[in-house]
Design a protein around this motif. Structure first.
Motif, PDB file in Angstrom:
ATOM      1  N   TRP A 180     -19.590 -26.387  -5.540  1.00 48.66           N
ATOM      2  CA  TRP A 180     -18.521 -27.241  -6.035  1.00 48.66           C
ATOM      3  C   TRP A 180     -18.778 -28.668  -5.551  1.00 48.66           C
ATOM      4  O   TRP A 180     -18.990 -28.896  -4.365  1.00 48.66           O
ATOM      5  CB  TRP A 180     -17.174 -26.755  -5.517  1.00 48.66           C
ATOM      6  N   THR A 181     -18.751 -29.625  -6.477  1.00 48.60           N
ATOM      7  CA  THR A 181     -19.052 -31.011  -6.156  1.00 48.60           C
ATOM      8  C   THR A 181     -17.791 -31.861  -6.266  1.00 48.60           C
ATOM      9  O   THR A 181     -17.029 -31.733  -7.232  1.00 48.60           O
ATOM     10  CB  THR A 181     -20.129 -31.558  -7.114  1.00 48.60           C
ATOM     11  N   GLY A 182     -17.599 -32.719  -5.275  1.00 49.73           N
ATOM     12  CA  GLY A 182     -16.473 -33.657  -5.286  1.00 49.73           C
ATOM     13  C   GLY A 182     -16.855 -34.941  -4.590  1.00 49.73           C
ATOM     14  O   GLY A 182     -17.961 -35.072  -4.068  1.00 49.73           O
ATOM     15  N   ASP A 183     -15.913 -35.871  -4.561  1.00 45.81           N
ATOM     16  CA  ASP A 183     -16.203 -37.214  -4.050  1.00 45.81           C
ATOM     17  C   ASP A 183     -15.971 -37.390  -2.555  1.00 45.81           C
ATOM     18  O   ASP A 183     -16.049 -38.519  -2.071  1.00 45.81           O
ATOM     19  CB  ASP A 183     -15.363 -38.251  -4.800  1.00 45.81           C
ATOM     20  N   SER A 184     -15.672 -36.318  -1.832  1.00 47.57           N
ATOM     21  CA  SER A 184     -15.425 -36.499  -0.402  1.00 47.57           C
ATOM     22  C   SER A 184     -15.833 -35.256   0.375  1.00 47.57           C
ATOM     23  O   SER A 184     -16.009 -34.179  -0.196  1.00 47.57           O
ATOM     24  CB  SER A 184     -13.936 -36.786  -0.155  1.00 47.57           C
ATOM     25  N   PHE A 185     -15.981 -35.440   1.692  1.00 46.85           N
ATOM     26  CA  PHE A 185     -16.136 -34.286   2.568  1.00 46.85           C
ATOM     27  C   PHE A 185     -14.891 -33.425   2.387  1.00 46.85           C
ATOM     28  O   PHE A 185     -13.785 -33.949   2.282  1.00 46.85           O
ATOM     29  CB  PHE A 185     -16.216 -34.740   4.037  1.00 46.85           C
ATOM     30  N   VAL A 186     -15.080 -32.112   2.358  1.00 42.98           N
ATOM     31  CA  VAL A 186     -13.923 -31.238   2.203  1.00 42.98           C
ATOM     32  C   VAL A 186     -13.414 -30.785   3.559  1.00 42.98           C
ATOM     33  O   VAL A 186     -14.170 -30.696   4.526  1.00 42.98           O
ATOM     34  CB  VAL A 186     -14.248 -30.006   1.324  1.00 42.98           C
ATOM     35  N   ASP A 187     -12.122 -30.506   3.593  1.00 41.34           N
ATOM     36  CA  ASP A 187     -11.512 -29.889   4.765  1.00 41.34           C
ATOM     37  C   ASP A 187     -10.855 -28.587   4.307  1.00 41.34           C
ATOM     38  O   ASP A 187     -10.931 -28.230   3.124  1.00 41.34           O
ATOM     39  CB  ASP A 187     -10.507 -30.835   5.431  1.00 41.34           C
ATOM     40  N   GLY A 188     -10.232 -27.886   5.228  1.00 39.21           N
ATOM     41  CA  GLY A 188      -9.617 -26.608   4.886  1.00 39.21           C
ATOM     42  C   GLY A 188      -8.577 -26.718   3.792  1.00 39.21           C
ATOM     43  O   GLY A 188      -8.454 -25.844   2.930  1.00 39.21           O
ATOM     44  N   GLU A 189      -7.823 -27.815   3.798  1.00 34.79           N
ATOM     45  CA  GLU A 189      -6.773 -28.012   2.788  1.00 34.79           C
ATOM     46  C   GLU A 189      -7.362 -28.196   1.389  1.00 34.79           C
ATOM     47  O   GLU A 189      -6.887 -27.606   0.418  1.00 34.79           O
ATOM     48  CB  GLU A 189      -5.922 -29.225   3.163  1.00 34.79           C
ATOM     49  N   ILE A 190      -8.409 -28.999   1.276  1.00 35.39           N
ATOM     50  CA  ILE A 190      -9.056 -29.205  -0.032  1.00 35.39           C
ATOM     51  C   ILE A 190      -9.654 -27.894  -0.533  1.00 35.39           C
ATOM     52  O   ILE A 190      -9.546 -27.564  -1.722  1.00 35.39           O
ATOM     53  CB  ILE A 190     -10.137 -30.301   0.054  1.00 35.39           C
ATOM     54  N   ILE A 191     -10.253 -27.128   0.358  1.00 34.14           N
ATOM     55  CA  ILE A 191     -10.823 -25.841  -0.049  1.00 34.14           C
ATOM     56  C   ILE A 191      -9.730 -24.902  -0.527  1.00 34.14           C
ATOM     57  O   ILE A 191      -9.870 -24.243  -1.565  1.00 34.14           O
ATOM     58  CB  ILE A 191     -11.650 -25.216   1.093  1.00 34.14           C
ATOM     59  N   ALA A 192      -8.595 -24.844   0.181  1.00 36.87           N
ATOM     60  CA  ALA A 192      -7.482 -23.977  -0.226  1.00 36.87           C
ATOM     61  C   ALA A 192      -6.949 -24.384  -1.601  1.00 36.87           C
ATOM     62  O   ALA A 192      -6.683 -23.521  -2.459  1.00 36.87           O
ATOM     63  CB  ALA A 192      -6.371 -24.032   0.817  1.00 36.87           C
ATOM     64  N   GLN A 193      -6.813 -25.686  -1.841  1.00 35.41           N
ATOM     65  CA  GLN A 193      -6.342 -26.164  -3.142  1.00 35.41           C
ATOM     66  C   GLN A 193      -7.327 -25.804  -4.250  1.00 35.41           C
ATOM     67  O   GLN A 193      -6.927 -25.401  -5.346  1.00 35.41           O
ATOM     68  CB  GLN A 193      -6.139 -27.683  -3.100  1.00 35.41           C
ATOM     69  N   THR A 194      -8.615 -25.944  -3.967  1.00 35.99           N
ATOM     70  CA  THR A 194      -9.634 -25.639  -4.967  1.00 35.99           C
ATOM     71  C   THR A 194      -9.653 -24.144  -5.269  1.00 35.99           C
ATOM     72  O   THR A 194      -9.752 -23.740  -6.431  1.00 35.99           O
ATOM     73  CB  THR A 194     -11.021 -26.113  -4.486  1.00 35.99           C
ATOM     74  N   LYS A 195      -9.541 -23.321  -4.247  1.00 33.82           N
ATOM     75  CA  LYS A 195      -9.487 -21.873  -4.453  1.00 33.82           C
ATOM     76  C   LYS A 195      -8.301 -21.495  -5.331  1.00 33.82           C
ATOM     77  O   LYS A 195      -8.425 -20.673  -6.245  1.00 33.82           O
ATOM     78  CB  LYS A 195      -9.375 -21.143  -3.112  1.00 33.82           C
ATOM     79  N   ALA A 196      -7.148 -22.097  -5.059  1.00 34.24           N
ATOM     80  CA  ALA A 196      -5.947 -21.787  -5.839  1.00 34.24           C
ATOM     81  C   ALA A 196      -6.090 -22.249  -7.287  1.00 34.24           C
ATOM     82  O   ALA A 196      -5.701 -21.531  -8.217  1.00 34.24           O
ATOM     83  CB  ALA A 196      -4.727 -22.438  -5.190  1.00 34.24           C
ATOM     84  N   ARG A 197      -6.662 -23.413  -7.492  1.00 36.43           N
ATOM     85  CA  ARG A 197      -6.784 -23.976  -8.838  1.00 36.43           C
ATOM     86  C   ARG A 197      -7.788 -23.197  -9.689  1.00 36.43           C
ATOM     87  O   ARG A 197      -7.571 -22.963 -10.867  1.00 36.43           O
ATOM     88  CB  ARG A 197      -7.187 -25.448  -8.754  1.00 36.43           C
ATOM     89  N   TYR A 198      -8.899 -22.783  -9.090  1.00 39.00           N
ATOM     90  CA  TYR A 198      -9.967 -22.142  -9.865  1.00 39.00           C
ATOM     91  C   TYR A 198     -10.067 -20.632  -9.657  1.00 39.00           C
ATOM     92  O   TYR A 198     -10.871 -19.974 -10.318  1.00 39.00           O
ATOM     93  CB  TYR A 198     -11.308 -22.799  -9.559  1.00 39.00           C
ATOM     94  N   GLY A 199      -9.322 -20.084  -8.723  1.00 41.47           N
ATOM     95  CA  GLY A 199      -9.282 -18.642  -8.540  1.00 41.47           C
ATOM     96  C   GLY A 199     -10.566 -18.019  -8.040  1.00 41.47           C
ATOM     97  O   GLY A 199     -11.105 -17.103  -8.659  1.00 41.47           O
ATOM     98  N   PHE A 200     -11.089 -18.494  -6.929  1.00 40.15           N
ATOM     99  CA  PHE A 200     -12.295 -17.917  -6.334  1.00 40.15           C
ATOM    100  C   PHE A 200     -12.083 -17.789  -4.834  1.00 40.15           C
ATOM    101  O   PHE A 200     -11.172 -18.369  -4.267  1.00 40.15           O
ATOM    102  CB  PHE A 200     -13.528 -18.780  -6.636  1.00 40.15           C
ATOM    103  N   GLU A 201     -12.929 -17.008  -4.177  1.00 44.63           N
ATOM    104  CA  GLU A 201     -12.832 -16.817  -2.735  1.00 44.63           C
ATOM    105  C   GLU A 201     -13.992 -17.429  -1.969  1.00 44.63           C
ATOM    106  O   GLU A 201     -13.869 -17.781  -0.822  1.00 44.63           O
ATOM    107  CB  GLU A 201     -12.740 -15.324  -2.402  1.00 44.63           C
TER     108      GLU A 201
END
Length: 196
Positions: free
Chosen positions: A112-133
């Motif tokens: 998954w590519t984005g414009d910033s370093f990810v943290d736990g919160e960004i990962i949780a949001q991405t998991k919820a939005r796209y439905g992956f683990e």
């Protein structure tokens, strides 16, 4: 096989060129440093392909990436799919931003590519939005795929070393500490040498 090897950072570039200088290889490798971030990676990749007159059989993106829980720091992962995680638009509005890009990797994983370093919160949001683990996170791979697809039909492989696991509390400090102590990129050369 002629590879254009993309390394976003100076450390990744130095590590990859060092690993190649220490091995005899069957394939031919041209290593370029694109810089960090989607726009710079896409532009630099387009420039590198143009300078090579598109006489490249594959584009390989190598380096470090964050991971979800389930992988260990130091794991080598070659995903089969690249996608953006920071696009908040309807999927049919700008499909090139939301659709997956196929990769030559062997692992059942998405980078998954984005414009910033990810943290736990960004990962949780991405998991919820796209439905992956499970997934990897970087700042360049999908943009590189997009640039390559726009200009050619050259296949792309992404091979990443897990540098940090933000859901487990890793931070940019953890990333730097890991990268400083894991500079042997021979694993990437070995992977590309055996990729069919």
């Amino acid at each position: 096989m002629r590879y254009l090897v993309i390394t976003p950072t100076e450390r990744e570039y130095r590590n990859m060129t060092q690993a190649l200088s220490e091995r005899q290889t069957v394939n031919q490798y041209t290593v370029v440093r694109t810089g960090v971030g989607k726009a710079l990676a896409a532009a630099s990749t387009a420039l590198a392909l143009t300078r090579a007159d598109f006489e490249v059989d594959r584009v390989a993106v190598v380096g470090y990436a964050a991971s979800t829980i389930g992988r260990e720091r130091g794991d080598i992962v070659a995903p089969r799919i690249a996608r953006y995680h920071d696009c908040r638009i309807p999927g049919d509005f700008v499909p090139e931003l939301t659709e997956p890009y196929p990769l030559l990797g062997r692992d059942d994983a998405v980078v998954w590519t984005g414009d910033s370093f990810v943290d736990g919160e960004i990962i949780a949001q991405t998991k919820a939005r796209y439905g992956f683990e499970s997934g990897l996170f970087d700042m360049e791979a999908t943009a590189i795929c997009q640039a390559v697809e726009l200009l050619s039909d050259i296949p792309v492989v992404v091979v990443k070393m897990v540098s940090d696991i933000p859901e487990a509390g890793d931070s940019s400090f953890s990333y730097d500490e890991f990268v400083d102590s894991h500079s042997d990129f021979g694993c990437f050369v070995d992977y590309l040498e055996t990729l069919k």
